[in-house]
Design a protein around this motif. Structure first.
Motif, PDB file in Angstrom:
ATOM      1  N   PHE A 129     -64.414 -30.014  -3.538  1.00 36.20           N
ATOM      2  CA  PHE A 129     -65.242 -30.353  -2.388  1.00 36.20           C
ATOM      3  C   PHE A 129     -66.647 -30.698  -2.873  1.00 36.20           C
ATOM      4  CE2 PHE A 129     -62.009 -28.916   0.446  1.00 36.20           C
ATOM      5  CZ  PHE A 129     -61.421 -27.835  -0.189  1.00 36.20           C
ATOM      6  N   TRP A 130     -67.176 -31.805  -2.352  1.00 36.19           N
ATOM      7  CA  TRP A 130     -68.467 -32.303  -2.824  1.00 36.19           C
ATOM      8  C   TRP A 130     -69.369 -32.663  -1.652  1.00 36.19           C
ATOM      9  CZ3 TRP A 130     -69.763 -32.589  -8.008  1.00 36.19           C
ATOM     10  CH2 TRP A 130     -68.720 -32.334  -8.907  1.00 36.19           C
ATOM     11  N   GLY A 131     -70.661 -32.394  -1.843  1.00 34.98           N
ATOM     12  CA  GLY A 131     -71.660 -32.852  -0.890  1.00 34.98           C
ATOM     13  C   GLY A 131     -72.090 -34.267  -1.220  1.00 34.98           C
ATOM     14  N   GLN A 132     -73.014 -34.804  -0.421  1.00 35.88           N
ATOM     15  CA  GLN A 132     -73.386 -36.207  -0.558  1.00 35.88           C
ATOM     16  C   GLN A 132     -74.459 -36.464  -1.623  1.00 35.88           C
ATOM     17  OE1 GLN A 132     -74.885 -34.176   1.331  1.00 35.88           O
ATOM     18  NE2 GLN A 132     -76.994 -34.824   1.613  1.00 35.88           N
ATOM     19  N   GLY A 133     -75.087 -35.452  -2.139  1.00 34.70           N
ATOM     20  CA  GLY A 133     -76.096 -35.623  -3.174  1.00 34.70           C
ATOM     21  C   GLY A 133     -77.497 -35.723  -2.618  1.00 34.70           C
ATOM     22  N   THR A 134     -78.444 -35.226  -3.400  1.00 39.72           N
ATOM     23  CA  THR A 134     -79.854 -35.335  -3.049  1.00 39.72           C
ATOM     24  C   THR A 134     -80.626 -35.727  -4.310  1.00 39.72           C
ATOM     25  OG1 THR A 134     -81.720 -34.183  -1.998  1.00 39.72           O
ATOM     26  CG2 THR A 134     -80.298 -32.860  -3.420  1.00 39.72           C
ATOM     27  N   LEU A 135     -81.546 -36.680  -4.158  1.00 38.91           N
ATOM     28  CA  LEU A 135     -82.232 -37.250  -5.318  1.00 38.91           C
ATOM     29  C   LEU A 135     -83.440 -36.416  -5.703  1.00 38.91           C
ATOM     30  CD1 LEU A 135     -82.659 -39.550  -7.369  1.00 38.91           C
ATOM     31  CD2 LEU A 135     -83.943 -40.764  -5.577  1.00 38.91           C
ATOM     32  N   VAL A 136     -83.505 -36.096  -6.979  1.00 40.95           N
ATOM     33  CA  VAL A 136     -84.665 -35.415  -7.558  1.00 40.95           C
ATOM     34  C   VAL A 136     -85.301 -36.351  -8.571  1.00 40.95           C
ATOM     35  CG1 VAL A 136     -85.436 -33.490  -8.983  1.00 40.95           C
ATOM     36  CG2 VAL A 136     -83.721 -33.118  -7.191  1.00 40.95           C
ATOM     37  N   THR A 137     -86.589 -36.626  -8.396  1.00 41.34           N
ATOM     38  CA  THR A 137     -87.312 -37.484  -9.311  1.00 41.34           C
ATOM     39  C   THR A 137     -88.496 -36.710  -9.874  1.00 41.34           C
ATOM     40  OG1 THR A 137     -86.718 -39.445  -8.023  1.00 41.34           O
ATOM     41  CG2 THR A 137     -88.521 -39.675  -9.610  1.00 41.34           C
ATOM     42  N   VAL A 138     -88.549 -36.619 -11.194  1.00 43.16           N
ATOM     43  CA  VAL A 138     -89.628 -35.899 -11.859  1.00 43.16           C
ATOM     44  C   VAL A 138     -90.470 -36.908 -12.612  1.00 43.16           C
ATOM     45  CG1 VAL A 138     -90.238 -34.037 -13.424  1.00 43.16           C
ATOM     46  CG2 VAL A 138     -88.112 -33.908 -12.101  1.00 43.16           C
ATOM     47  N   SER A 139     -91.723 -37.004 -12.239  1.00 40.27           N
ATOM     48  CA  SER A 139     -92.631 -37.960 -12.868  1.00 40.27           C
ATOM     49  C   SER A 139     -93.367 -37.305 -14.033  1.00 40.27           C
ATOM     50  CB  SER A 139     -93.630 -38.486 -11.855  1.00 40.27           C
ATOM     51  OG  SER A 139     -94.443 -37.435 -11.365  1.00 40.27           O
ATOM     52  N   SER A 140     -93.671 -38.101 -15.026  1.00 37.16           N
ATOM     53  CA  SER A 140     -94.347 -37.557 -16.221  1.00 37.16           C
ATOM     54  C   SER A 140     -95.858 -37.614 -16.071  1.00 37.16           C
ATOM     55  CB  SER A 140     -93.919 -38.349 -17.454  1.00 37.16           C
ATOM     56  OG  SER A 140     -94.187 -39.722 -17.288  1.00 37.16           O
ATOM     57  N   VAL A 184     -63.788 -27.136   3.197  1.00 36.91           N
ATOM     58  CA  VAL A 184     -65.199 -26.847   3.372  1.00 36.91           C
ATOM     59  C   VAL A 184     -65.995 -28.150   3.255  1.00 36.91           C
ATOM     60  CG1 VAL A 184     -65.551 -26.315   0.922  1.00 36.91           C
ATOM     61  CG2 VAL A 184     -67.114 -25.383   2.628  1.00 36.91           C
ATOM     62  N   GLN A 185     -67.019 -28.300   4.088  1.00 34.16           N
ATOM     63  CA  GLN A 185     -67.901 -29.467   4.024  1.00 34.16           C
ATOM     64  C   GLN A 185     -69.273 -29.025   3.533  1.00 34.16           C
ATOM     65  OE1 GLN A 185     -67.621 -31.047   8.031  1.00 34.16           O
ATOM     66  NE2 GLN A 185     -66.032 -32.487   7.405  1.00 34.16           N
ATOM     67  N   LEU A 186     -69.877 -29.858   2.691  1.00 34.06           N
ATOM     68  CA  LEU A 186     -71.122 -29.489   2.042  1.00 34.06           C
ATOM     69  C   LEU A 186     -72.219 -30.497   2.340  1.00 34.06           C
ATOM     70  CD1 LEU A 186     -69.561 -28.613  -1.421  1.00 34.06           C
ATOM     71  CD2 LEU A 186     -70.100 -27.034   0.433  1.00 34.06           C
ATOM     72  N   GLN A 187     -73.434 -30.000   2.564  1.00 31.58           N
ATOM     73  CA  GLN A 187     -74.580 -30.849   2.854  1.00 31.58           C
ATOM     74  C   GLN A 187     -75.752 -30.400   1.993  1.00 31.58           C
ATOM     75  OE1 GLN A 187     -74.658 -33.378   5.240  1.00 31.58           O
ATOM     76  NE2 GLN A 187     -76.780 -33.910   4.747  1.00 31.58           N
ATOM     77  N   ALA A 188     -76.122 -31.227   1.020  1.00 26.70           N
ATOM     78  CA  ALA A 188     -77.219 -30.891   0.114  1.00 26.70           C
ATOM     79  C   ALA A 188     -78.540 -31.431   0.652  1.00 26.70           C
ATOM     80  CB  ALA A 188     -76.950 -31.462  -1.267  1.00 26.70           C
ATOM     81  N   SER A 189     -79.615 -30.709   0.362  1.00 24.44           N
ATOM     82  CA  SER A 189     -80.941 -31.132   0.778  1.00 24.44           C
ATOM     83  C   SER A 189     -81.989 -30.552  -0.158  1.00 24.44           C
ATOM     84  CB  SER A 189     -81.219 -30.676   2.220  1.00 24.44           C
ATOM     85  OG  SER A 189     -81.196 -29.263   2.307  1.00 24.44           O
ATOM     86  N   GLY A 190     -83.235 -31.038  -0.008  1.00 24.31           N
ATOM     87  CA  GLY A 190     -84.339 -30.466  -0.763  1.00 24.31           C
ATOM     88  C   GLY A 190     -84.849 -31.318  -1.907  1.00 24.31           C
ATOM     89  N   ALA A 211     -75.784 -26.479   2.392  1.00 30.32           N
ATOM     90  CA  ALA A 211     -75.209 -25.799   3.552  1.00 30.32           C
ATOM     91  C   ALA A 211     -73.725 -26.111   3.621  1.00 30.32           C
ATOM     92  CB  ALA A 211     -75.915 -26.260   4.817  1.00 30.32           C
ATOM     93  N   ALA A 212     -72.930 -25.092   3.794  1.00 27.82           N
ATOM     94  CA  ALA A 212     -71.484 -25.259   3.829  1.00 27.82           C
ATOM     95  C   ALA A 212     -70.937 -24.900   5.193  1.00 27.82           C
ATOM     96  CB  ALA A 212     -70.835 -24.383   2.769  1.00 27.82           C
ATOM     97  N   SER A 213     -69.957 -25.633   5.622  1.00 20.37           N
ATOM     98  CA  SER A 213     -69.253 -25.293   6.851  1.00 20.37           C
ATOM     99  C   SER A 213     -67.897 -24.730   6.484  1.00 20.37           C
ATOM    100  CB  SER A 213     -69.083 -26.528   7.728  1.00 20.37           C
ATOM    101  OG  SER A 213     -68.305 -27.507   7.062  1.00 20.37           O
ATOM    102  N   GLY A 214     -67.376 -23.921   7.329  1.00 24.70           N
ATOM    103  CA  GLY A 214     -66.084 -23.330   7.033  1.00 24.70           C
ATOM    104  C   GLY A 214     -66.199 -21.828   6.929  1.00 24.70           C
ATOM    105  N   ARG A 215     -65.281 -21.150   7.514  1.00 20.45           N
ATOM    106  CA  ARG A 215     -65.367 -19.695   7.594  1.00 20.45           C
ATOM    107  C   ARG A 215     -65.062 -19.010   6.277  1.00 20.45           C
ATOM    108  NH1 ARG A 215     -61.542 -18.205  12.478  1.00 20.45           N
ATOM    109  NH2 ARG A 215     -60.274 -19.791  11.435  1.00 20.45           N
ATOM    110  N   THR A 216     -64.509 -19.728   5.301  1.00 17.38           N
ATOM    111  CA  THR A 216     -64.152 -19.085   4.043  1.00 17.38           C
ATOM    112  C   THR A 216     -65.128 -19.426   2.935  1.00 17.38           C
ATOM    113  OG1 THR A 216     -62.712 -20.954   3.505  1.00 17.38           O
ATOM    114  CG2 THR A 216     -61.717 -19.056   4.616  1.00 17.38           C
ATOM    115  N   PHE A 217     -66.372 -19.755   3.288  1.00 19.55           N
ATOM    116  CA  PHE A 217     -67.372 -20.115   2.283  1.00 19.55           C
ATOM    117  C   PHE A 217     -67.485 -19.060   1.202  1.00 19.55           C
ATOM    118  CE2 PHE A 217     -71.182 -21.700   0.466  1.00 19.55           C
ATOM    119  CZ  PHE A 217     -72.028 -20.616   0.262  1.00 19.55           C
ATOM    120  N   SER A 218     -67.461 -17.809   1.567  1.00 16.51           N
ATOM    121  CA  SER A 218     -67.696 -16.736   0.607  1.00 16.51           C
ATOM    122  C   SER A 218     -66.602 -16.623  -0.439  1.00 16.51           C
ATOM    123  CB  SER A 218     -67.856 -15.400   1.335  1.00 16.51           C
ATOM    124  OG  SER A 218     -66.669 -15.090   2.035  1.00 16.51           O
TER     125      SER A 218
END
Length: 118
Positions: free
Chosen positions: A107-118, A1-7, A22-29
């Motif tokens: 299986f790992w996605g590429q990562g998405t950065l979350v920055t929380v400012s104070s 399975v291939q994974l793509q993180a976003s947001g 988002a995952a690719s591959g028919r056996t995601f479930s």
């Protein structure tokens, strides 16, 4: 399975973000899906997971009561709703998958950065 993180993005403390994977591959479930994060200079830590069979969920202590994981098998997508964000939530967030009988996430996605400012 291939994974793509976003947001990911920049948000003020107390705000919310929704990450998607988002995952690719028919056996995601059939996979157990999880979210992890890694802050600069720190080790990667578990954030949340959701089981394939009954959609039961589990969370790391730092995010309990604030984050919520969900999955949509029809769309091959897993979400992480993050509320009441804190500066210490700043990290790169990764989605991951493992087979139900396994102990490690293979299986790992590429990562998405979350920055929380104070």
């Amino acid at each position: 399975v291939q994974l793509q993180a976003s947001g990911g993005g920049l948000v003020q403390a107390g705000g919310s973000l929704r990450l998607s994977c988002a995952a690719s591959g028919r056996t995601f479930s059939s996979y157990v899906m999880g979210w992890f994060r890694q802050a600069p200079g720190k080790e990667r830590e578990f954030v949340a997971g959701i089981n394939w069979s009954d959609d039961s969920t589990y969370y790391g202590n730092p995010v309990k009561g604030r984050f919520s994981i969900s999955r949509d098998n029809a769309k091959n997508t897993v979400h992480l709703q993050m509320n009441s964000l804190k500066p210490e939530d700043t990290a790169v967030y990764y989605c991951a998958a493992r087979v139900p009988t396994g102990n490690t996430y293979d299986f790992w996605g590429q990562g998405t950065l979350v920055t929380v400012s104070s």
